[in-house]
Scaffold this active site. Sequence first.
Site: not given
Length: 808
Positions: A86, A462
């Site tokens: 770059e 239950s």
Amino acid sequence: MRLLKLLSWTCIALISAVMLGLSGAFLYLSPGLPSVETLRNVRMQVPLRIYSADDKLIAEFGEMRRSPIQFADIPPDFINALLAAEDDNFANHYGVDVKSLMRAAAQLLKSGQIQTGGSTITMQVAKNFFLSNERSFARKINEILLALQIERALGKNDILELYVNKIYLGNRAYGIEAAAQVYYGKPIRELSLAQLAMIAGLPKAPSRYNPVANPERAKIRRDWILARMYELGKIDQQRYQTALAETVEAHQQAVRPPELEAPYVAEMARAEIVGRFGGDAYTEGYRVHTTVRSDLQTEANQALREGLLNYDQRHGYRGPEARFPTLDPAGWLAKLAEQRTLGGLEPAIVTSIGNDGIQVLTRDGSEQPIAWQSMKWARPHINSNSLGRQPGKPAEVVQKGDLIRVLRQEDGSLRFVQLPQAQGALVSLDPADGAIRALTGGFSFEQSNYNRATQAKRQPGSSFKPFVYSAALDKGFTAASLINDAPIEFVDPYTGEVWRPKNDNNTFLGPIRMREALYKSRNLVSIRLLQEIGIEYALDYSKRFGLPREELPRNFSLALGTANLTPLEVTTGYAVFANGGYHVQPYLITQIDNRDGEPLFRANPPRIPDHPTSADTAQASMPVAVTSAIPEGTPPAETPPTAERVLDPRTAYIMTSMLQDVIKRGTGRRALSLQRSDLAGKTGTTNEQKDSWFAGYNGDFVTTAWVGFDQPQSLGHNEYGGTVALPIWIRYMGVALKDKPAHLPPEPEGLLRLRVDPLTGQAATAGSSGAFFELFNKDAPPQPASEASSSFQDNFGSEPAAVPIDLF
């Protein structure tokens, strides 16, 4: 000489004109330029991350995948690769590289089109942070001016750090650390030179040079960067040749793949954080630590899945998910690519069938065998109660081209399975403070993100009875009280409809002690207890366990567990028994840190005292306290507040003793396989076996397992809480309690152990046959013989009259 003077003055005039133009542009544009000082305190978008209690990543949420990295942590090879690609003059220019700009201008004049922008890394920082991607001269001049200011304000290392953390590198990855995770599943410090060069090539065009989408083009770009590094003297010839020879092995992956599978937990935490912080939750880099332990969560996942698979296989094979008999292998692979792995079950297509097994094609393109032994369970499914005949060979189970599911075993072999239709949930809390240690809300979050642990309101059956029995103990009954297990009926006064409740096996035992009635789960005893203590009293009493009163029916079916409760609510209720009578609020989040690691919140939930006694029993009737998992205001004090006592510790202790008998003598006997003396709990099964439950605990963990269908239907004959849910609970608790000593709340003061006559429930005389010891609250000892007999005869000795009540 005149010509030379003319040329000199012309050059001076041109240079002056350029300088005047730049100065004018600067004076004109600079008032509108943003301040580069903001770069010193820039806040990049960082995703929300959820962690377990032992710091394992559970999930990451956020549109931008980013993991900011400091300059000191950037590999030098990457810096060299990036600059080679770059801006190889980065160390020498002051934000603008005149040669690069002139080269870009020459390309523009020659072609008439913008080829390159001549931008330095500093100029790209200016564009990425302050400007748009518009291609115009005005934007380029702004970019140049900002770059000059940035170079004056920041050092080169700071500029590079901003750049590598900001840039977009494809596949939702922002910054080089995120890109390393996306393409290679590793932090950038662990990448090879070739891989670093590959990532350094992405800023120019992330889509064009994407190593996953365009590996050939990405390799050309990578090799060019490596050549530039060699030309610039950043690598020697040996490293250069080695990197060139390395193949492209990038694969798109999730950023930082989860280290712990807990998607239901992650979604709960995400929703809570978003509720607190709004949309900033996804961008501010919050780190959320939860109460979940990775070892327990992993076991919870496996226990639930194994339990659902075992139940599913007991009810036969429903056939393949699809059939593709006419496709070739390429077509099969295309179909497999459309499928997902769900709950660890991989898709596969049958390619050939033999007498000793089958061959299947998996998504990775390999063909693997499945032994006939793992297919013998696959009797044809007819309905929840009926199966077809036992298959005798693989061809009676599958056909070529069938899309099936397989489970990979620890040794790498494949097991023949199918996706279960029944679903389930498991919740495990620390009863000392309500911390959620493990939670799973279904077989597979990818299949359904509906969290059954917190959202599915089902009848507990239950498993609700202990709450009624506890209320009866506080109303004057004892574990030795005799209750008549005999038929009873109720008539609706408006419709005349008759309700005749019954026990699950349609038998009646007559007068039976409360303790025995609980571990034998006698429905009619529970109804008579509720009838005696009163529905309103029972409803108010249930609030002590954190149960929502509005979800409890105002009729005698409440005693049979017809309320609508989630597994988390049931678990919270049982925690009161497990900790000796204190209400604790379940919570999930222990700490929230900001992106800099500074704590924003630390949980400080109410906790039971270290040594509970009966001194605070006067508070037993106080309302249940509700605490927020993330309270507003300043961080809490280091000393946690004491949880509120909602139950007499003697009542809690007696109930635990009775629930231990459920495991020792009753419907929970399978849990004896754990060979522990400190387990208590209760099974639960609803009408037509639509819901299967087991809620149980010791002093360390209170855990509930539930199994049922999302659209309620029968699980089948002989599928009860003890056969479906309990095995899941046993597997999980076996791991959770491994090597832990026995632990239950200590016995409180104020209890009596007296010999009791089994026929009358009263204190035994010297000649009583079969007398046994029973626990009593000293404030409610067994009645004398005459009173006990009279009370039993008055209340339970004869059939009560029909009671009108709104039941329908």
